[in-house]
Write an enzyme that holds these catalytic residues in place. Structure first.
Site, short mmCIF file in Angstrom:
data_model
loop_
_atom_site.label_atom_id
_atom_site.label_comp_id
_atom_site.label_asym_id
_atom_site.label_seq_id
_atom_site.Cartn_x
_atom_site.Cartn_y
_atom_site.Cartn_z
N HIS A 52 98.79 -29.65 15.89
CA HIS A 52 99.17 -30.37 14.78
C HIS A 52 98.09 -30.17 13.80
O HIS A 52 98.46 -30.48 12.54
CB HIS A 52 99.42 -31.83 15.14
CG HIS A 52 100.34 -32.13 14.33
ND1 HIS A 52 100.67 -32.31 13.06
CD2 HIS A 52 101.57 -33.42 14.75
CE1 HIS A 52 101.81 -32.85 12.53
NE2 HIS A 52 102.01 -33.66 13.66
N ASP A 60 102.87 -28.87 10.80
CA ASP A 60 103.36 -30.22 11.00
C ASP A 60 104.46 -29.98 11.86
O ASP A 60 105.04 -28.91 12.30
CB ASP A 60 103.69 -30.84 9.72
CG ASP A 60 102.47 -31.19 9.05
OD1 ASP A 60 101.45 -31.43 9.66
OD2 ASP A 60 102.56 -31.02 7.63
#
Length: 550
Positions: A519, A523
């Site tokens: 992450h 995203d």
């Protein structure tokens, strides 16, 4: 002015290099462009050339040393210049050695003149097969003490956490001693055996000061020197601090056999305990009779007490050291989960199209003359095409702050091997046809299973696929292989139902795909877009394959 020569930084991620060979010695004259030394990283070998002319005043490391990059390894300048300030911390400045002739003193009289021992034996060391390799398993000896070897003869086989290798002799001579056994985990650059002329003494080359087990032929008419035998009551002596001197191998063996080193009779150099002393102590302890205690005549004989306890057989267990590859896998997995912000998304797709395509290939195998195509090959093909549109997943995150985007898809293929999980890299998967992917990925996986895979194919991946579908796994969370930013988990085929246009129930075959991603690098929305595009590509695979071929 004295000029330092530093170990170069051969790559942005390289932190140290192995100095493999010196081409100069202290006192040599060098010119600009002369090769000073050779060194290697975990990927390649290089020569370091002189950038200044002068005399070699000092060498700060030895062949085989792992040297941090940008560390001084040598000094060049004018004869007599002071170079002590250029020596690395903790390294004594190497002075220029001048040849000095000294009259040998007359030997002191002795009760018995010792036989002169030759010390010309040469060591054979465990190679450092990769910059991160700290030890190797010696799997097989191809020679024994007393054998004669020539340059190029295979002396032994060994393996790292990634591959297996054969070691070829680099010198000729007789095998004087073997310092380790098959199955031993040996630190790299440690002496594993000694080679030389018949009669050379190999004991100074033994690791930890242990006396080398040399087997020599004894003639009946030759006088035999008998070493004094220690009395049975003699035991290991300790220094003022209470420390007992023992070789590392002796300590390890004592721990395995449960022998107290105080019970061992030292026969090694300078009163050191060696392996054979531990084995002898183990035999003596087992052979010693248990002390007999006589019960007093007046003592009454007690009735045997009834005691309920768990059987020792039910509490039995066995401790085993983790293998090299298991240690590396554990280290990488912990590092991956502790340094990344990992998240997993899962999506399912309708396999009707790819199942029909596979059936067509099987039915027309003789005409098409194609290699066997599996679902995994189809998924590798599809991912390699879709990944080109999602650069953040076809990338490496370097040092937590630099994204390295790959121009091609270098697909890591997670492979279960007898030694543990390996991930060989299929370089340029996006440039290959489906048939090429089938042939080359199969060979990579088989080489990994057989332990024949070259180390160059165990790095450089940009993305990884892990397929557990053939084991019936319906869903799992794959762990990202650092420094990559994503990994795709392939699950098993499942039968599901859907409603038709007229409301009828239609069974179909489905498969779930699980994407774990870093992450920090991307995203959830871009990750989900990748899965959505991959789903659509697979559900229309035959059309996309035809369009790609055209």
């Amino acid at each position: 002015m004295a000029n330092p020569i530093m170990m170069p930084k051969a790559g942005i991620t390289v932190e140290s290099c192995i100095l493999t060979k010196w081409n100069v010695k202290v006192g040599d004259k060098v010119n600009v462009g002369d090769t000073i030394c050779s060194y290697e990283t975990d990927k390649s070998s290089f020569d370091l050339t002189a950038e200044v002319a002068g005399e070699v005043l000092a060498l700060f490391c030895e062949e085989g040393d792992e040297v941090p990059v940008l560390t001084n390894i040598a000094v060049v300048g004018a004869k007599g210049e002071d170079f002590s300030s250029l020596a690395p911390n903790g390294v004594a400045a190497a002075p220029v050695v001048e040849e000095v002739k000294v009259e040998a003193p007359a030997p002191a009289p002795a009760q018995s003149a010792p036989v002169a021992v030759s010390t010309n034996a040469k060591p054979v060391t465990m190679p450092k097969a990769g910059i991160t390799v700290e030890s190797c398993i010696l799997t097989k000896w191809n020679v024994k003490v007393g054998d004669t070897v020539k340059v190029g003869d295979v002396m032994f086989s060994y393996e790292t956490d990634k591959a297996s290798f054969d070691f070829q002799a680099e010198i000729e001579g007789e095998v004087l001693a073997l310092f380790c056994e098959e199955g031993d985990e040996v630190p790299v650059l440690s002496n594993v055996c000694a080679v030389g002329a018949h009669g050379d003494d190999p004991s100074p080359l033994a690791p930890g000061g242990a006396v080398a087990p040399v087997v020599a032929e004894v003639k009946a008419d030759a006088p035999v020197a008998v070493a004094p035998v220690a009395s049975a009551t003699t035991s290991a002596t300790a220094n003022a601090d209470g420390k007992i001197f023992a070789s590392p191998r002796a300590k390890n063996l004592a721990e395995k056999l449960g022998v107290d080193l105080k019970d061992a009779i030292p026969t090694g150099p300078n009163g050191r305990i060696i392996e054979r002393d531990v084995r002898e102590a183990s035999v003596n302890v087992k052979a010693a009779p248990a002390p007999v205690v006589s019960a007093p005549a007046s003592a009454p004989v007690a009735a045997p007490a009834v005691e309920v306890k768990a059987s020792d057989d039910l509490k039995a267990y066995k401790d085993e050291k983790m293998s090299n590859i298991r240690k590396v896998i554990a280290k990488n997995m912990v590092m991956s989960l502790s340094t990344m912000a990992q998240l997993t998304h899962t999506i399912s797709f309708d396999c009707t199209n790819i199942m029909a395509f596979r059936k067509y290939l099987k039915d027309n195998a003789e005409i098409l003359k194609l290699p066997p195509i599996t679902i995994n090959h189809i998924i590798i093909y599809a991912v390699s095409r879709v990944l080109k549109n999602h650069k953040d997943l076809n990338a490496n995150l370097i040092n937590g702050d630099t994204m390295r985007y790959f121009e091609h898809v270098n697909m890591g293929i997670a492979t279960d091997t007898p030694r543990g999980l390996l991930v060989p890299t299929l370089f340029g998967a996006d440039t290959m046809s489906l048939s090429e992917i089938a042939v080359k990925s199969k060979k990579l996986s088989q080489d990994a299973i057989d332990g024949k895979l070259s180390p160059e194919f165990l790095s450089g991946g940009s993305f990884t696929i892990s397929n557990l579908g053939n084991m019936g796994i319906e869903s799992f969370t794959p762990v990202v292989n650092p420094p990559q930013t994503g990994i795709l988990g392939v699950n098993t085929l499942e039968t599901r139902i859907k409603l038709g246009k007229e409301g009828e129930i239609i069974p179909y075959t489905a498969m779930a795909l699980s994407l774990s991603y870093d992450h920090r690098a991307l995203d959830g929305a871009p990750a989900s877009k990748f899965l959505k595009e991959l789903k659509e590509f697979l559900e229309n695979f035959s059309v996309n394959l035809m369009a790609d071929s055209i």
